[in-house]
Motif scaffolding. Structure first.
Motif, PDB file in Angstrom:
ATOM      1  N   GLY A  61      41.021  37.348  24.514  1.00 46.56           N
ATOM      2  CA  GLY A  61      40.343  38.480  25.132  1.00 46.56           C
ATOM      3  C   GLY A  61      39.337  38.080  26.179  1.00 46.56           C
ATOM      4  O   GLY A  61      38.445  38.858  26.520  1.00 46.56           O
ATOM      5  N   GLY A  62      39.454  36.854  26.720  1.00 48.14           N
ATOM      6  CA  GLY A  62      38.524  36.379  27.740  1.00 48.14           C
ATOM      7  C   GLY A  62      38.933  36.807  29.129  1.00 48.14           C
ATOM      8  O   GLY A  62      39.728  37.720  29.322  1.00 48.14           O
ATOM      9  N   GLY A  63      38.373  36.123  30.141  1.00 44.80           N
ATOM     10  CA  GLY A  63      38.684  36.463  31.514  1.00 44.80           C
ATOM     11  C   GLY A  63      37.685  37.453  32.093  1.00 44.80           C
ATOM     12  O   GLY A  63      36.744  37.899  31.431  1.00 44.80           O
ATOM     13  N   ILE A  64      37.882  37.789  33.373  1.00 47.15           N
ATOM     14  CA  ILE A  64      37.003  38.723  34.072  1.00 47.15           C
ATOM     15  C   ILE A  64      37.706  40.071  34.135  1.00 47.15           C
ATOM     16  O   ILE A  64      38.745  40.215  34.783  1.00 47.15           O
ATOM     17  N   LYS A  65      37.152  41.052  33.470  1.00 53.34           N
ATOM     18  CA  LYS A  65      37.781  42.366  33.396  1.00 53.34           C
ATOM     19  C   LYS A  65      37.417  43.189  34.635  1.00 53.34           C
ATOM     20  O   LYS A  65      36.243  43.346  34.972  1.00 53.34           O
ATOM     21  N   ALA A  66      38.434  43.683  35.318  1.00 53.97           N
ATOM     22  CA  ALA A  66      38.229  44.513  36.498  1.00 53.97           C
ATOM     23  C   ALA A  66      37.927  45.955  36.089  1.00 53.97           C
ATOM     24  O   ALA A  66      38.205  46.362  34.960  1.00 53.97           O
ATOM     25  N   THR A  67      37.370  46.710  37.015  1.00 46.29           N
ATOM     26  CA  THR A  67      37.080  48.123  36.779  1.00 46.29           C
ATOM     27  C   THR A  67      38.254  48.967  37.269  1.00 46.29           C
ATOM     28  O   THR A  67      38.719  48.798  38.407  1.00 46.29           O
ATOM     29  N   VAL A  68      38.735  49.862  36.423  1.00 44.49           N
ATOM     30  CA  VAL A  68      39.868  50.723  36.764  1.00 44.49           C
ATOM     31  C   VAL A  68      39.405  52.171  36.803  1.00 44.49           C
ATOM     32  O   VAL A  68      38.817  52.676  35.835  1.00 44.49           O
ATOM     33  N   LEU A  69      39.652  52.852  37.920  1.00 48.23           N
ATOM     34  CA  LEU A  69      39.262  54.250  38.084  1.00 48.23           C
ATOM     35  C   LEU A  69      40.517  55.124  38.167  1.00 48.23           C
ATOM     36  O   LEU A  69      41.358  54.937  39.056  1.00 48.23           O
ATOM     37  N   ASP A  70      40.650  56.035  37.254  1.00 51.37           N
ATOM     38  CA  ASP A  70      41.792  56.952  37.207  1.00 51.37           C
ATOM     39  C   ASP A  70      41.514  58.123  38.159  1.00 51.37           C
ATOM     40  O   ASP A  70      40.569  58.898  37.960  1.00 51.37           O
ATOM     41  N   SER A  71      42.372  58.262  39.176  1.00 54.56           N
ATOM     42  CA  SER A  71      42.204  59.358  40.135  1.00 54.56           C
ATOM     43  C   SER A  71      42.776  60.668  39.633  1.00 54.56           C
ATOM     44  O   SER A  71      42.565  61.724  40.262  1.00 54.56           O
ATOM     45  N   TYR A  76      45.637  54.621  40.354  1.00 54.93           N
ATOM     46  CA  TYR A  76      44.526  53.983  39.651  1.00 54.93           C
ATOM     47  C   TYR A  76      43.890  52.944  40.592  1.00 54.93           C
ATOM     48  O   TYR A  76      44.551  51.991  41.005  1.00 54.93           O
ATOM     49  N   GLY A  77      42.637  53.170  40.907  1.00 56.36           N
ATOM     50  CA  GLY A  77      41.933  52.229  41.762  1.00 56.36           C
ATOM     51  C   GLY A  77      41.323  51.106  40.946  1.00 56.36           C
ATOM     52  O   GLY A  77      40.613  51.346  39.972  1.00 56.36           O
ATOM     53  N   VAL A  78      41.609  49.867  41.338  1.00 55.25           N
ATOM     54  CA  VAL A  78      41.130  48.686  40.613  1.00 55.25           C
ATOM     55  C   VAL A  78      40.179  47.906  41.519  1.00 55.25           C
ATOM     56  O   VAL A  78      40.535  47.556  42.647  1.00 55.25           O
ATOM     57  N   THR A  79      38.974  47.633  41.045  1.00 58.62           N
ATOM     58  CA  THR A  79      38.010  46.837  41.802  1.00 58.62           C
ATOM     59  C   THR A  79      37.539  45.650  40.966  1.00 58.62           C
ATOM     60  O   THR A  79      37.434  45.746  39.738  1.00 58.62           O
ATOM     61  N   TYR A  80      37.266  44.547  41.637  1.00 52.51           N
ATOM     62  CA  TYR A  80      36.778  43.344  40.947  1.00 52.51           C
ATOM     63  C   TYR A  80      35.890  42.553  41.896  1.00 52.51           C
ATOM     64  O   TYR A  80      35.946  42.716  43.123  1.00 52.51           O
ATOM     65  N   ARG A  81      35.093  41.671  41.309  1.00 53.73           N
ATOM     66  CA  ARG A  81      34.238  40.775  42.076  1.00 53.73           C
ATOM     67  C   ARG A  81      34.131  39.452  41.346  1.00 53.73           C
ATOM     68  O   ARG A  81      33.640  39.399  40.219  1.00 53.73           O
ATOM     69  N   VAL A  82      34.590  38.395  41.985  1.00 51.39           N
ATOM     70  CA  VAL A  82      34.542  37.044  41.417  1.00 51.39           C
ATOM     71  C   VAL A  82      33.723  36.174  42.364  1.00 51.39           C
ATOM     72  O   VAL A  82      33.992  36.140  43.570  1.00 51.39           O
TER      73      VAL A  82
END
Length: 269
Positions: A61-71, A76-82
């Motif tokens: 369950g690790g990793g960087i979880k992105a944000t998902v926005l249901d329109s 579905y808009g997916v945003t992330y920042r690494v």
């Protein structure tokens, strides 16, 4: 995943910039490949380092979880920042099952160069020999410390000293994020070296550079005649720290009358 409306360039699901907020869209489709017109599905997106450890992190369950926005319209808009550049894997799932093409190979490149965090290395940062070319290297990074892998940055290096014309160094772009610099401090003494990009100093700039006299030619020459010639040409005599005592070098000089006379050349630090 599809690029957001009006976007240009590669999709953010496969290419991005470290430290910046990246976005891509996921379009829901039914079993007949028809676009869904309503939302409500469980869509997840997680980013893992591109290595064998990715699967282990996924299981834990690790990793960087992105944000998902249901329109609400099947999009579905997916945003992330690494923050760190490098190679990653992007896993996108619908109801726990990977969507078509997942996981995606995601490459993050460094952001714009940050002069204030870039560095300079080499002997020429603090010391030089007057009248001789001196070398140093500039290593560019972005604002998050990611090493640049491409060139094109407007680095400039200028040496200044009161009452003396400024010395503009030559900067060679290696096209790999590093820059080779060569300068010639015309006279001995203390100089100020200004290293900038876009008018902003790099870390530690301006640097105090001490330009010393050349090494004593009397000590470096293989013959007395060569020593005398170099002294006669105006070269400075300077002894290394371990040999600061005076040294007398006896050479024989032939005068115009054809006779030999003993002569001395005094060398000091």
């Amino acid at each position: 995943p599809v690029p957001p409306a009006g976007a240009h360039g590669p999709c953010a699901a496969t290419r991005g910039v470290a430290g910046e907020v990246m976005r891509f869209d996921v379009r829901g489709r039914d079993t007949n490949a028809n676009e869904c017109q309503v939302g409500g599905e469980e869509v997840d997106a997680v980013i893992y380092p591109s290595s064998k450890a990715s699967k282990v992190l996924a299981n834990l369950g690790g990793g960087i979880k992105a944000t998902v926005l249901d329109s609400g319209d099947g999009l579905y808009g997916v945003t992330y920042r690494v923050m760190a550049s490098g190679e990653y894997e992007l896993s996108v799932s619908l109801r726990g099952e990977p969507i078509s093409g997942s996981p995606f190979a995601l490459g993050l490149v460094p952001g714009a160069t940050c002069a204030a965090r870039s560095s300079v290395s080499g002997r020429g940062v603090r010391a030089a020999t007057a009248g001789e070319d001196t070398l140093l290297k500039i290593s560019a990074v972005d604002c998050y410390g990611n090493t640049q892998t491409a060139g094109g940055d407007p680095f400039t290096v200028v040496l200044t000293r009161p009452g003396v014309p400024s010395v503009h160094a030559q900067v060679l772009d290696r096209m790999d994020g590093t820059y080779d610099v060569s300068y010639n401090a015309t006279i001995r003494g203390l100089w100020q070296m200004h290293v900038k990009a876009g008018g902003v100093h790099v870390a530690g700039s301006p640097f105090a550079v001490l330009a010393r006299r050349r090494w004593c030619p009397c000590c470096c020459s293989s013959t007395a005649h060569e020593s005398l010639s170099r002294v006669g040409s105006g070269a400075w005599c300077w002894r290394p720290p371990a040999q600061r005592e005076f040294q007398l070098l006896h050479v024989r000089v032939r005068v115009c009358l054809g006779r030999w006379r003993g002569s001395e050349v005094k060398c000091s630090k």
